[in-house]
Design an enzyme around this catalytic site. Structure first.
Site, PDB file in Angstrom:
ATOM      1  N   SER A  87     -35.484  79.048  32.523  1.00 63.20           N
ATOM      2  CA  SER A  87     -34.363  79.462  33.386  1.00 63.20           C
ATOM      3  C   SER A  87     -34.239  80.974  33.319  1.00 63.20           C
ATOM      4  CB  SER A  87     -33.073  78.822  32.875  1.00 63.20           C
ATOM      5  OG  SER A  87     -31.944  79.515  33.368  1.00 63.20           O
TER       6      SER A  87
ATOM      7  N   TYR B 237     -27.747  77.110  26.035  1.00 63.26           N
ATOM      8  CA  TYR B 237     -28.795  77.217  27.056  1.00 63.26           C
ATOM      9  C   TYR B 237     -29.612  78.496  26.861  1.00 63.26           C
ATOM     10  CZ  TYR B 237     -30.601  75.947  31.744  1.00 63.26           C
ATOM     11  OH  TYR B 237     -31.377  75.541  32.800  1.00 63.26           O
TER      12      TYR B 237
ATOM     13  N   LYS C 297     -33.545  78.142  26.143  1.00 57.99           N
ATOM     14  CA  LYS C 297     -34.527  78.631  27.124  1.00 57.99           C
ATOM     15  C   LYS C 297     -35.227  79.896  26.631  1.00 57.99           C
ATOM     16  CE  LYS C 297     -33.920  75.400  30.281  1.00 57.99           C
ATOM     17  NZ  LYS C 297     -34.871  74.270  30.318  1.00 57.99           N
TER      18      LYS C 297
ATOM     19  N   ILE D 242     -29.772  76.732  41.323  1.00 56.52           N
ATOM     20  CA  ILE D 242     -30.179  75.855  42.429  1.00 56.52           C
ATOM     21  C   ILE D 242     -28.919  75.300  43.093  1.00 56.52           C
ATOM     22  CG2 ILE D 242     -31.489  73.771  43.054  1.00 56.52           C
ATOM     23  CD1 ILE D 242     -33.186  76.107  41.897  1.00 56.52           C
TER      24      ILE D 242
HETATM   25  N1  LIG Z   1     -30.625  72.939  38.476  1.00 56.19           N
HETATM   26  C1  LIG Z   1     -30.660  74.234  38.186  1.00 56.19           C
HETATM   27  O1  LIG Z   1     -29.888  75.062  38.734  1.00 56.19           O
HETATM   28  C2  LIG Z   1     -31.658  74.766  37.184  1.00 56.19           C
HETATM   29  C3  LIG Z   1     -31.813  76.150  37.060  1.00 56.19           C
HETATM   30  C4  LIG Z   1     -32.693  76.658  36.111  1.00 56.19           C
HETATM   31  C5  LIG Z   1     -33.414  75.807  35.327  1.00 56.19           C
HETATM   32  N2  LIG Z   1     -33.264  74.462  35.448  1.00 56.19           N
HETATM   33  C6  LIG Z   1     -34.053  73.605  34.556  1.00 56.19           C
HETATM   34  O2  LIG Z   1     -34.798  72.690  35.320  1.00 56.19           O
HETATM   35  C7  LIG Z   1     -34.951  71.459  34.606  1.00 56.19           C
HETATM   36  C8  LIG Z   1     -34.413  70.308  35.454  1.00 56.19           C
HETATM   37  O3  LIG Z   1     -33.062  70.553  35.761  1.00 56.19           O
HETATM   38  P1  LIG Z   1     -32.259  69.658  36.827  1.00 56.19           P
HETATM   39  O4  LIG Z   1     -31.215  70.535  37.394  1.00 56.19           O
HETATM   40  O5  LIG Z   1     -33.196  68.947  37.718  1.00 56.19           O
HETATM   41  O6  LIG Z   1     -31.541  68.622  35.844  1.00 56.19           O
HETATM   42  P2  LIG Z   1     -30.900  67.186  36.189  1.00 56.19           P
HETATM   43  O7  LIG Z   1     -29.773  67.006  35.243  1.00 56.19           O
HETATM   44  O8  LIG Z   1     -30.639  67.047  37.649  1.00 56.19           O
HETATM   45  O9  LIG Z   1     -32.057  66.168  35.822  1.00 56.19           O
HETATM   46  C9  LIG Z   1     -32.494  66.047  34.503  1.00 56.19           C
HETATM   47  C10 LIG Z   1     -33.202  64.705  34.316  1.00 56.19           C
HETATM   48  O10 LIG Z   1     -33.551  64.626  32.923  1.00 56.19           O
HETATM   49  C11 LIG Z   1     -33.346  63.291  32.522  1.00 56.19           C
HETATM   50  N3  LIG Z   1     -33.177  63.259  31.057  1.00 56.19           N
HETATM   51  C12 LIG Z   1     -32.081  63.589  30.340  1.00 56.19           C
HETATM   52  N4  LIG Z   1     -32.300  63.386  29.024  1.00 56.19           N
HETATM   53  C13 LIG Z   1     -33.577  62.926  28.926  1.00 56.19           C
HETATM   54  C14 LIG Z   1     -34.384  62.527  27.835  1.00 56.19           C
HETATM   55  N5  LIG Z   1     -33.908  62.549  26.579  1.00 56.19           N
HETATM   56  N6  LIG Z   1     -35.655  62.113  28.076  1.00 56.19           N
HETATM   57  C15 LIG Z   1     -36.125  62.066  29.346  1.00 56.19           C
HETATM   58  N7  LIG Z   1     -35.400  62.418  30.433  1.00 56.19           N
HETATM   59  C16 LIG Z   1     -34.138  62.846  30.213  1.00 56.19           C
HETATM   60  C17 LIG Z   1     -32.106  62.833  33.268  1.00 56.19           C
HETATM   61  O11 LIG Z   1     -32.017  61.405  33.301  1.00 56.19           O
HETATM   62  C18 LIG Z   1     -32.320  63.473  34.630  1.00 56.19           C
HETATM   63  O12 LIG Z   1     -33.002  62.614  35.509  1.00 56.19           O
HETATM   64  C19 LIG Z   1     -34.211  71.653  33.271  1.00 56.19           C
HETATM   65  O13 LIG Z   1     -35.114  72.107  32.298  1.00 56.19           O
HETATM   66  C20 LIG Z   1     -33.226  72.748  33.607  1.00 56.19           C
HETATM   67  O14 LIG Z   1     -32.832  73.470  32.463  1.00 56.19           O
HETATM   68  C21 LIG Z   1     -32.401  73.917  36.353  1.00 56.19           C
END
Ligand SMILES: NC(=O)c1ccc[n+]([C@@H]2O[C@H](COP(=O)([O-])OP(=O)(O)OC[C@H]3O[C@@H](n4cnc5c(N)ncnc54)[C@H](O)[C@@H]3O)[C@@H](O)[C@H]2O)c1
Length: 245
Positions: A133, A156, A160, A189
């Site tokens: 991130s 976080y 990260k 996002i």
């Molecule tokens: N959404 C954003 O704005 C954003 C921004 C920067 C980085 N990220 C990173 O991108 C990645 C995905 O984020 P997202 O927004 O899609 O998250 P999200 O919460 O929408 O989805 C995360 C998924 O991980 C699954 N999960 C949770 N615990 C788990 C476990 N122990 N084992 C397996 N699966 C598990 C959940 O069931 C879910 O389907 C993460 O690493 C997040 O830090 C997201």
């Protein structure tokens, strides 16, 4: 150029916001994509129940996937485990909550890296991506949260930031085995957040909009292709310019 046709790729957190887009886009591009998640509303054939915080689940899962598909070209650490009090202000975070979040997220990614990279070393190739991130790179601008209940959790930053450097370590460690390890660092996002937050965010970021899951998948796609075969230890930042000002 830029093909991932027939590559076998696992996306952890494949049922989440970014994961669903990765799974569908990479499948559209001809890859064999396994969505690995702890939860599915409806499980399809290439969906796999896997808990990144559980050693047996990860070890057995990687073994079962490898036995079924006979290779593992790509693995994307994208799951996002967090406690129910995630989002507490810094001064209110119980030590136990901090520990749990670091344990589930950073240590869960470590566990997947260890098991998957050893499997890739045996086969002699592979590309692993850790989803990071902008907050692994720069501190938060708290003004974008003004007037909302939202904040950026302190854990976080530690998770990260740690992942970014773990990735460099692993890229160096596994380079001689022809395995590449990279991070992708998305900015915020858009996911129906409060208007005031979205407006604040858009005003600050140079490209004047939040990211979309599709913006992020393009970066993941590139790092999985053979065209990226000389790219390792890199942090591909996809943030509309957030982190350069
Ligand atoms: N959404 C954003 O704005 C954003 C921004 C920067 C980085 N990220 C990173 O991108 C990645 C995905 O984020 P997202 O927004 O899609 O998250 P999200 O919460 O929408 O989805 C995360 C998924 O991980 C699954 N999960 C949770 N615990 C788990 C476990 N122990 N084992 C397996 N699966 C598990 C959940 O069931 C879910 O389907 C993460 O690493 C997040 O830090 C997201």
């Amino acid at each position: 150029m830029f093909s991932i046709k027939n590559k076998v790729i696992v996306i952890t957190g494949g049922n989440g916001l970014l994961g669903k887009q990765m799974v569908s886009t990479l499948r559209d591009q001809g890859a064999v994509v396994i969505a690995a998640d702890i939860y599915f509303e409806e499980k399809n054939e290439d969906d796999f129940i896997l808990d990144i915080t559980d050693e047996n689940s990860v070890k057995n899962g990687v073994e079962a996937i490898f036995n079924k598909y006979k290779r593992l070209d790509g693995w994307v650490n994208n799951a996002y485990p967090r406690t129910s009090d995630w989002g507490n202000k810094f001064e209110n975070i119980p030590l136990d909550s901090w520990r749990k979040n670091v344990d589930m997220h950073l240590n869960g990614y470590f566990l997947c890296c260890q098991v998957v990279l050893e499997q890739m070393r045996e086969q002699g190739f592979g590309s692993l991506i850790n989803m990071s991130s902008i907050y692994g790179l720069v501190g938060p601008d708290f003004t974008v949260y003004e007037g909302t209940e939202m904040t950026m959790p302190a854990a976080y930053a530690a998770i990260k930031g740690g992942l970014n450097n773990l990735t460099r370590y692993l890229a160096s460690y596994y380079g001689s085995s022809q395995i590449r390890v990279n991070t992708v660092s998305p900015g915020g996002i858009y996911d129906n957040q409060e208007d005031s937050f979205v407006n604040n965010y858009n005003k600050k970021v140079p490209l004047k909009r939040m990211g979309s899951p599709k913006d992020i998948v393009s970066a993941v796609f590139y790092l999985l292709t053979d065209e990226a075969s000389y790219v390792t230890g890199h942090n591909l930042v996809v943030d509309g310019g957030w982190s350069i000002i």
